[in-house]
Scaffold this motif. Structure first.
Motif, PDB file in Angstrom:
ATOM      1  N   LEU A   1      31.723  34.780  34.777  1.00 28.55           N
ATOM      2  CA  LEU A   1      30.423  35.383  35.065  1.00 28.55           C
ATOM      3  C   LEU A   1      30.061  36.528  34.125  1.00 28.55           C
ATOM      4  CD1 LEU A   1      30.765  35.428  38.941  1.00 28.55           C
ATOM      5  CD2 LEU A   1      29.155  34.021  37.645  1.00 28.55           C
ATOM      6  N   THR A   2      31.067  37.276  33.667  1.00 24.83           N
ATOM      7  CA  THR A   2      30.785  38.495  32.907  1.00 24.83           C
ATOM      8  C   THR A   2      31.379  38.501  31.510  1.00 24.83           C
ATOM      9  OG1 THR A   2      32.753  39.677  33.662  1.00 24.83           O
ATOM     10  CG2 THR A   2      30.785  39.792  35.071  1.00 24.83           C
ATOM     11  N   GLY A   3      32.305  37.581  31.231  1.00 22.20           N
ATOM     12  CA  GLY A   3      33.005  37.617  29.963  1.00 22.20           C
ATOM     13  C   GLY A   3      34.164  38.596  29.949  1.00 22.20           C
ATOM     14  N   ALA A   4      34.401  39.292  31.072  1.00 24.23           N
ATOM     15  CA  ALA A   4      35.482  40.261  31.178  1.00 24.23           C
ATOM     16  C   ALA A   4      36.305  39.915  32.411  1.00 24.23           C
ATOM     17  CB  ALA A   4      34.927  41.682  31.273  1.00 24.23           C
ATOM     18  N   GLY A   5      37.243  40.783  32.740  1.00 21.58           N
ATOM     19  CA  GLY A   5      38.044  40.567  33.946  1.00 21.58           C
ATOM     20  C   GLY A   5      39.397  39.969  33.646  1.00 21.58           C
ATOM     21  N   GLU A   6      40.130  40.600  32.744  1.00 16.42           N
ATOM     22  CA  GLU A   6      41.447  40.094  32.380  1.00 16.42           C
ATOM     23  C   GLU A   6      42.408  40.142  33.565  1.00 16.42           C
ATOM     24  OE1 GLU A   6      42.245  38.672  29.518  1.00 16.42           O
ATOM     25  OE2 GLU A   6      40.160  38.937  28.923  1.00 16.42           O
ATOM     26  N   ALA A   7      43.351  39.219  33.580  1.00 18.17           N
ATOM     27  CA  ALA A   7      44.354  39.181  34.643  1.00 18.17           C
ATOM     28  C   ALA A   7      45.164  40.470  34.635  1.00 18.17           C
ATOM     29  CB  ALA A   7      45.261  37.980  34.466  1.00 18.17           C
ATOM     30  N   ARG A   8      45.521  40.942  35.834  1.00 20.39           N
ATOM     31  CA  ARG A   8      46.288  42.177  35.955  1.00 20.39           C
ATOM     32  C   ARG A   8      47.545  41.903  36.777  1.00 20.39           C
ATOM     33  NH1 ARG A   8      41.348  46.252  37.789  1.00 20.39           N
ATOM     34  NH2 ARG A   8      39.968  45.833  36.002  1.00 20.39           N
ATOM     35  N   VAL A   9      48.636  42.493  36.342  1.00 18.99           N
ATOM     36  CA  VAL A   9      49.882  42.426  37.101  1.00 18.99           C
ATOM     37  C   VAL A   9      50.101  43.808  37.700  1.00 18.99           C
ATOM     38  CG1 VAL A   9      52.352  42.015  37.029  1.00 18.99           C
ATOM     39  CG2 VAL A   9      50.807  40.667  35.574  1.00 18.99           C
ATOM     40  N   LEU A  10      50.012  43.906  39.014  1.00 19.81           N
ATOM     41  CA  LEU A  10      50.148  45.195  39.679  1.00 19.81           C
ATOM     42  C   LEU A  10      51.603  45.472  40.019  1.00 19.81           C
ATOM     43  CD1 LEU A  10      47.138  45.087  42.175  1.00 19.81           C
ATOM     44  CD2 LEU A  10      47.340  46.526  40.140  1.00 19.81           C
ATOM     45  N   PRO A  11      52.071  46.679  39.763  1.00 19.65           N
ATOM     46  CA  PRO A  11      53.403  47.055  40.236  1.00 19.65           C
ATOM     47  C   PRO A  11      53.362  47.270  41.741  1.00 19.65           C
ATOM     48  CG  PRO A  11      52.311  48.946  39.261  1.00 19.65           C
ATOM     49  CD  PRO A  11      51.407  47.768  39.033  1.00 19.65           C
ATOM     50  N   PRO A  12      54.493  47.455  42.396  1.00 19.34           N
ATOM     51  CA  PRO A  12      54.478  47.752  43.828  1.00 19.34           C
ATOM     52  C   PRO A  12      53.649  48.998  44.120  1.00 19.34           C
ATOM     53  CG  PRO A  12      56.700  47.232  43.095  1.00 19.34           C
ATOM     54  CD  PRO A  12      55.858  47.332  41.849  1.00 19.34           C
ATOM     55  N   LEU A  13      53.065  49.044  45.307  1.00 15.95           N
ATOM     56  CA  LEU A  13      52.183  50.146  45.672  1.00 15.95           C
ATOM     57  C   LEU A  13      52.867  51.499  45.544  1.00 15.95           C
ATOM     58  CD1 LEU A  13      49.475  51.174  46.830  1.00 15.95           C
ATOM     59  CD2 LEU A  13      50.417  50.779  49.121  1.00 15.95           C
ATOM     60  N   ASP A  14      54.142  51.590  45.942  1.00 20.70           N
ATOM     61  CA  ASP A  14      54.807  52.894  45.896  1.00 20.70           C
ATOM     62  C   ASP A  14      55.075  53.366  44.465  1.00 20.70           C
ATOM     63  OD1 ASP A  14      56.822  51.128  45.253  1.00 20.70           O
ATOM     64  OD2 ASP A  14      58.202  51.795  46.815  1.00 20.70           O
ATOM     65  N   GLU A  15      54.912  52.470  43.483  1.00 21.12           N
ATOM     66  CA  GLU A  15      54.943  52.871  42.075  1.00 21.12           C
ATOM     67  C   GLU A  15      53.540  53.129  41.548  1.00 21.12           C
ATOM     68  OE1 GLU A  15      56.965  50.033  39.682  1.00 21.12           O
ATOM     69  OE2 GLU A  15      58.727  49.912  41.005  1.00 21.12           O
ATOM     70  N   TRP A  16      52.604  52.300  41.956  1.00 21.62           N
ATOM     71  CA  TRP A  16      51.230  52.380  41.434  1.00 21.62           C
ATOM     72  C   TRP A  16      50.501  53.629  41.901  1.00 21.62           C
ATOM     73  CZ3 TRP A  16      46.433  52.508  43.781  1.00 21.62           C
ATOM     74  CH2 TRP A  16      45.316  52.259  42.959  1.00 21.62           C
ATOM     75  N   LEU A  17      50.630  53.979  43.174  1.00 23.38           N
ATOM     76  CA  LEU A  17      49.828  55.068  43.731  1.00 23.38           C
ATOM     77  C   LEU A  17      50.161  56.428  43.106  1.00 23.38           C
ATOM     78  CD1 LEU A  17      47.579  55.760  45.673  1.00 23.38           C
ATOM     79  CD2 LEU A  17      49.284  56.009  47.497  1.00 23.38           C
ATOM     80  N   PRO A  18      51.434  56.807  42.920  1.00 24.81           N
ATOM     81  CA  PRO A  18      51.698  58.087  42.246  1.00 24.81           C
ATOM     82  C   PRO A  18      51.125  58.142  40.830  1.00 24.81           C
ATOM     83  CG  PRO A  18      53.666  57.334  43.384  1.00 24.81           C
ATOM     84  CD  PRO A  18      52.687  56.198  43.424  1.00 24.81           C
ATOM     85  N   ARG A  19      51.129  57.000  40.138  1.00 26.45           N
ATOM     86  CA  ARG A  19      50.536  56.965  38.793  1.00 26.45           C
ATOM     87  C   ARG A  19      49.027  57.172  38.873  1.00 26.45           C
ATOM     88  NH1 ARG A  19      53.460  51.440  36.655  1.00 26.45           N
ATOM     89  NH2 ARG A  19      55.636  52.074  37.038  1.00 26.45           N
TER      90      ARG A  19
END
Length: 281
Positions: free
Chosen positions: A131-149
């Protein structure tokens, strides 16, 4: 006006927007109660739980790049009733017209971040790219790692902590203006009927009846996820997952004592004490 852009949003689409008397503009950060406030306003305008169209049609997202701007504006121009327009743009990036009322919803930033984290996993990135030409796939780390970052990341991106607090700081400075309404997410949770009545008064609409309040509860909205989730173009993997939890406290649960202390220090660098006291109460 400032211009805000991301992979799938462009606030410059507001330039030249043809306002009319009674317009309601909902300005929120992502996952801070946008769809909830759209539903509340739609119920107050239409006076029935049986809305005349899906919520994303009644209250379109003007900045979103998945539909041509002219198409969105034409659909709004064709509406014969009071219009409710969605944006994630702060008010300094939107024309502030005296004929319109601007509703800004604030949520505890940590709760908003946790909700955004889970929402990211619910987005069909391939469909968004179509739809937009953007929106690359993302690999999320676990929440307890992601949120402090997320707390410590120094970024101007709107859904970063600096971006969230900049959005709310701008609204906080405008909160005494006659056509700006600042609403706290947790106030809606604590007394939905009372807050809907207050908002109706500010919008010069009749107060809500019990059936309208019931239709605006998280539980009822989740049952109607297919109709109410912002998924007209099939960007969500699961409309029901969009209404994941709707409660508060998840962010504080996800950070340990040291993480909460870092969050406290960071927010005091970014926002005024009176805003933070209101936001965190």
């Amino acid at each position: 006006m400032r211009t805000y852009r991301s992979d799938d949003e462009d606030s410059s689409r507001w330039e030249g927007f043809p306002f009319r008397a009674g317009d309601i503009v909902i300005s929120t950060r992502s996952k801070s109660g946008t769809t909830w406030m759209q539903m509340i306003c739609a119920l107050l305008v239409h006076r029935t739980p049986d809305l005349p169209a899906p919520l994303s049609e009644l209250s379109p997202w003007l900045d979103h790049l998945i539909r041509p701007r002219d198409e969105v504006v034409a659909a709004l121009e064709a509406q014969p009733f009071r219009r409710v327009i969605k944006t994630h743009t702060p008010l300094d990036g939107v024309p502030v017209d005296a004929r319109a009322t601007y509703v800004v919803v604030a949520r505890h930033p940590l709760d908003m971040a946790v909700s955004m984290y889970h929402q990211s996993a619910n987005i069909d990135r391939e469909r968004l790219r179509e739809l937009t030409g953007a929106g690359e796939a993302r690999v999320l780390p676990p929440l307890d790692e992601w949120l402090p970052r997320w707390v410590t990341r120094d970024s101007g991106y709107l859904d970063s902590l600096p971006g969230v607090l900049a959005h709310l700081t701008d609204a906080w400075h405008r909160r005494h203006e006659p056509n700006v309404v600042l609403v706290h997410y947790d106030d809606l949770r604590a007394d939905l009927a009372g807050r809907m009545a207050e908002l109706a008064a500010r919008l010069h609409l009749d107060p809500p009846t019990p059936d309208l309040v019931e239709a605006a509860t998280f539980e009822r909205m989740r049952v109607r996820a297919t109709e109410l989730a912002p998924n007209a173009q099939g960007v969500l993997k699961s409309p029901r997952a969009f209404f994941r939890r709707g409660s508060s406290g998840a962010g504080r649960e996800a950070l340990g004592e040291a993480g909460l202390a870092a969050y406290d220090r960071r927010t005091r660098e970014l926002a005024a004490p009176d805003l933070l006291a209101w936001l965190h109460r």
